[in-house]
Design a protein around this motif. Structure first.
Motif, PDB file in Angstrom:
ATOM      1  N   THR A   1      15.724  91.897  12.898  1.00 14.72           N
ATOM      2  CA  THR A   1      15.576  90.714  13.756  1.00 14.72           C
ATOM      3  C   THR A   1      14.918  91.044  15.092  1.00 14.72           C
ATOM      4  O   THR A   1      14.270  90.187  15.692  1.00 14.72           O
ATOM      5  CB  THR A   1      16.952  90.053  14.023  1.00 14.72           C
ATOM      6  OG1 THR A   1      17.862  91.078  14.432  1.00 14.72           O
ATOM      7  CG2 THR A   1      17.505  89.360  12.795  1.00 14.72           C
ATOM      8  N   ALA A   2      15.072  92.291  15.581  1.00 14.96           N
ATOM      9  CA  ALA A   2      14.484  92.633  16.883  1.00 14.96           C
ATOM     10  C   ALA A   2      12.957  92.562  16.846  1.00 14.96           C
ATOM     11  O   ALA A   2      12.315  92.378  17.877  1.00 14.96           O
ATOM     12  CB  ALA A   2      14.934  94.029  17.300  1.00 14.96           C
ATOM     13  N   GLN A   3      12.385  92.725  15.676  1.00 12.79           N
ATOM     14  CA  GLN A   3      10.922  92.701  15.553  1.00 12.79           C
ATOM     15  C   GLN A   3      10.397  91.318  15.168  1.00 12.79           C
ATOM     16  O   GLN A   3       9.209  91.167  14.854  1.00 12.79           O
ATOM     17  CB  GLN A   3      10.460  93.726  14.494  1.00 12.79           C
ATOM     18  CG  GLN A   3      10.399  95.155  14.993  1.00 12.79           C
ATOM     19  CD  GLN A   3       9.313  95.366  16.035  1.00 12.79           C
ATOM     20  OE1 GLN A   3       9.422  94.899  17.171  1.00 12.79           O
ATOM     21  NE2 GLN A   3       8.240  96.058  15.653  1.00 12.79           N
ATOM     22  N   VAL A   4      11.253  90.310  15.166  1.00 13.94           N
ATOM     23  CA  VAL A   4      10.845  88.982  14.720  1.00 13.94           C
ATOM     24  C   VAL A   4      11.203  87.949  15.785  1.00 13.94           C
ATOM     25  O   VAL A   4      12.344  87.892  16.246  1.00 13.94           O
ATOM     26  CB  VAL A   4      11.537  88.621  13.386  1.00 13.94           C
ATOM     27  CG1 VAL A   4      11.253  87.171  13.002  1.00 13.94           C
ATOM     28  CG2 VAL A   4      11.074  89.568  12.283  1.00 13.94           C
ATOM     29  N   MET A   5      10.208  87.168  16.185  1.00 19.11           N
ATOM     30  CA  MET A   5      10.486  86.069  17.108  1.00 19.11           C
ATOM     31  C   MET A   5      10.319  84.757  16.346  1.00 19.11           C
ATOM     32  O   MET A   5       9.292  84.505  15.723  1.00 19.11           O
ATOM     33  CB  MET A   5       9.535  86.111  18.295  1.00 19.11           C
ATOM     34  CG  MET A   5       9.899  85.100  19.369  1.00 19.11           C
ATOM     35  SD  MET A   5       8.628  84.980  20.625  1.00 19.11           S
ATOM     36  CE  MET A   5       9.189  86.262  21.729  1.00 19.11           C
ATOM     37  N   ALA A   6      11.394  83.923  16.416  1.00 12.67           N
ATOM     38  CA  ALA A   6      11.425  82.733  15.556  1.00 12.67           C
ATOM     39  C   ALA A   6      10.691  81.545  16.154  1.00 12.67           C
ATOM     40  O   ALA A   6      10.103  80.753  15.449  1.00 12.67           O
ATOM     41  CB  ALA A   6      12.874  82.349  15.287  1.00 12.67           C
ATOM     42  N   ASN A   7      10.729  81.411  17.459  1.00 15.81           N
ATOM     43  CA  ASN A   7      10.214  80.177  18.053  1.00 15.81           C
ATOM     44  C   ASN A   7       9.191  80.507  19.128  1.00 15.81           C
ATOM     45  O   ASN A   7       9.354  80.194  20.293  1.00 15.81           O
ATOM     46  CB  ASN A   7      11.384  79.366  18.628  1.00 15.81           C
ATOM     47  CG  ASN A   7      10.997  77.933  18.864  1.00 15.81           C
ATOM     48  OD1 ASN A   7      10.023  77.437  18.304  1.00 15.81           O
ATOM     49  ND2 ASN A   7      11.734  77.271  19.735  1.00 15.81           N
ATOM     50  N   ALA A   8       8.101  81.136  18.700  1.00 14.31           N
ATOM     51  CA  ALA A   8       7.082  81.590  19.646  1.00 14.31           C
ATOM     52  C   ALA A   8       6.406  80.399  20.326  1.00 14.31           C
ATOM     53  O   ALA A   8       6.339  79.309  19.757  1.00 14.31           O
ATOM     54  CB  ALA A   8       6.047  82.429  18.908  1.00 14.31           C
ATOM     55  N   GLU A   9       5.902  80.625  21.526  1.00 14.10           N
ATOM     56  CA  GLU A   9       5.189  79.574  22.258  1.00 14.10           C
ATOM     57  C   GLU A   9       3.856  79.270  21.574  1.00 14.10           C
ATOM     58  O   GLU A   9       3.180  80.183  21.100  1.00 14.10           O
ATOM     59  CB  GLU A   9       4.887  80.054  23.687  1.00 14.10           C
ATOM     60  CG  GLU A   9       6.089  80.131  24.593  1.00 14.10           C
ATOM     61  CD  GLU A   9       6.661  78.752  24.913  1.00 14.10           C
ATOM     62  OE1 GLU A   9       5.873  77.816  25.102  1.00 14.10           O
ATOM     63  OE2 GLU A   9       7.895  78.624  24.947  1.00 14.10           O
ATOM     64  N   PRO A  10       3.454  77.999  21.552  1.00 18.27           N
ATOM     65  CA  PRO A  10       2.127  77.694  20.994  1.00 18.27           C
ATOM     66  C   PRO A  10       1.001  78.180  21.911  1.00 18.27           C
ATOM     67  O   PRO A  10       1.227  78.453  23.087  1.00 18.27           O
ATOM     68  CB  PRO A  10       2.125  76.166  20.900  1.00 18.27           C
ATOM     69  CG  PRO A  10       3.229  75.696  21.755  1.00 18.27           C
ATOM     70  CD  PRO A  10       4.197  76.814  21.938  1.00 18.27           C
ATOM     71  N   LEU A  11      -0.198  78.278  21.354  1.00 21.66           N
ATOM     72  CA  LEU A  11      -1.370  78.721  22.105  1.00 21.66           C
ATOM     73  C   LEU A  11      -2.400  77.596  22.169  1.00 21.66           C
ATOM     74  O   LEU A  11      -2.514  76.802  21.228  1.00 21.66           O
ATOM     75  CB  LEU A  11      -2.027  79.923  21.421  1.00 21.66           C
ATOM     76  CG  LEU A  11      -1.451  81.303  21.707  1.00 21.66           C
ATOM     77  CD1 LEU A  11      -0.240  81.548  20.839  1.00 21.66           C
ATOM     78  CD2 LEU A  11      -2.506  82.354  21.413  1.00 21.66           C
ATOM     79  N   CYS A  12      -3.202  77.579  23.249  1.00 24.17           N
ATOM     80  CA  CYS A  12      -4.241  76.558  23.362  1.00 24.17           C
ATOM     81  C   CYS A  12      -5.553  76.980  22.707  1.00 24.17           C
ATOM     82  O   CYS A  12      -6.531  76.245  22.739  1.00 24.17           O
ATOM     83  CB  CYS A  12      -4.463  76.133  24.810  1.00 24.17           C
ATOM     84  SG  CYS A  12      -3.700  74.516  25.117  1.00 24.17           S
TER      85      CYS A  12
END
Ligand SMILES: [Zn+2]
Ligand SMILES: [Zn+2]
Length: 405
Positions: A324-335
């Motif tokens: 889980t430390a290497q996985v981000m579930a809800n990353a910020e969107p990009l423009c």
């Protein structure tokens, strides 16, 4: 690496392919050598290879069994018109062209996965269904990208996919970290040109003219009110006037003035709202000054929207491989924008980012990690093995999971 699949992945071979592709970068729809390399490898490993989609695009198909599951994995092959400045031993040997977005790495990760899947196939691994590996040209070409052209040439009717996935590196995120997001992940990218037509005249006699420069100036200011006053403050939108052109000299009121706009949004309904308001504001300004206005509005890549179920499947796979430390579930969107968005309009699936770290490639950049499209950027070779392993494990999960959609 804590996976039985990683032993099927050949990291040394991948590094060699990546460097070979990096040395010979090819621009959109000119990926002849890259496409030929991919074709040679896939054919040698027993894939059924179909070439000539969108010119240099190709699809490698591997059938594990008669089961109904059909998975599409996509990588892009094109480079950018940038003079490379890395000084690395595998730097571009072609003046003015470089793999400045890491598509050399993306192609290689999928190639490494292809080789590993063929090995699993030979060993009679318990998988059922079909894998289509989609190698796409010309992601960087904006409005006329390779994804759309492959689809126009029958990509999904000739190679039916129940779900599609793609992966891109992301500098500044720790190397090997996987970033997921359900829903909108990247922005739509549209372009508008607005021409105001007035009536030219002497700079000293404005009452006898209709000055389009004043109309254009008023419009630049009025356009800002769309993001400020029409868009929900919790939503995202960008309207940038990148070009404003009018007149030739100081004492002549010109006939025309022109604006060019870059327009981005993270929701399809905001995208529609922006077009509707930009047209209305420009026309309204022209009317109020007694000028005419012509608007040409070009829609580019759509909003990239990840399907929830497929995103969760991909995330589960990454978590079980790397923790889980290497996985981000809800990353910020990009423009930024991406033509894989077209594929996700037709098929459910997910677009995944893998952290590129800074990998020491900060030279040439003012501060922080070197971003993509910078002359000093390089794909991080340490991602080849986890990236390919992730593809193999995802294919394994998809071709063994009873509920796939
Ligand atoms: Zn790019
Ligand atoms: Zn890219």
């Amino acid at each position: 690496m804590h996976s039985k699949f990683s032993s099927y992945v050949d990291a040394d071979a991948m590094r060699a392919w990546r460097h070979a592709i990096h040395r010979q970068p090819e621009l959109g729809f000119e990926e002849f050598q890259t496409s030929a390399l991919v074709q040679r490898c896939l054919s040698e490993w027993g894939y059924e290879v179909t070439t000539g989609l969108a010119g240099t695009g190709l699809v490698g198909t591997l059938v594990f069994g008669p089961g109904p599951a059909r998975l599409g994995l996509r990588a892009e092959m094109d480079a950018l018109p940038i003079q490379e400045a890395t000084g690395l031993p595998w730097a571009s040997e072609v003046p003015g062209k470089m793999h400045g977005c890491g598509h050399d790495g993306h192609t290689t990760m999928l190639l490494g996965a292809a080789q590993a899947l063929a090995r699993l196939h030979r060993e009679g691994c318990a998988m059922d269904g079909t894998v289509h590996l989609i190698f796409q040209p010309a992601e960087e070409l904006g409005g006329a990208g390779g994804a759309q052209r492959m689809m126009q040439e029958g990509l999904f009717s000739r190679f039916p996919c129940d779900a599609v996935f793609a992966m891109h590196n992301l500098p500044g995120v720790p190397q090997g970290r996987f970033l997921f997001r359900e829903g909108a992940y990247m922005a739509s990218s549209d372009r508008a040109s607005i021409v105001f037509e007035g009536c030219g005249g002497h700079g000293a006699m404005p009452h006898l003219a209709t000055d389009p420069t004043v109309v254009a100036s008023a419009t630049v200011m009025a356009l800002q009110s769309i993001v400020a006053r029409n868009v929900d403050p919790l939503a995202s939108a960008v309207i940038t006037v990148g070009r404003l052109q009018a007149g030739q000299t100081y004492n002549v009121i010109p006939e025309t003035a022109e604006l060019e706009l870059s327009i981005r949004a993270l929701k399809p309904e905001i995208r529609d709202l922006l077009e509707q308001r930009i047209r209305a504001v420009a026309q309204g300004q022209a009317d109020s000054f007694g000028a005419r206005c012509r608007i040409s509005y070009e829609r580019g890549y759509p909003v990239l929207i990840n399907a929830p179920a497929q995103t969760r499947l991909a995330m589960d796979v990454a978590q079980s491989l790397f923790g889980t430390a290497q996985v981000m579930a809800n990353a910020e969107p990009l423009c930024a924008s991406e033509d894989f968005a077209y594929m996700l309009q037709e098929r459910p699936g997910s677009y995944v980012f893998i952290g590129n770290g800074d990998n020491g490639h900060t030279h040439g950049c003012a501060s922080g990690p070197c971003s993509v499209h910078n002359p000093s950027f390089d794909f991080n070779d340490r991602n080849l093995e986890p990236g390919a392993t992730f593809w193999v494990a995802l294919a394994h999960a998809f071709l063994s999971t009873p509920t796939r959609s």
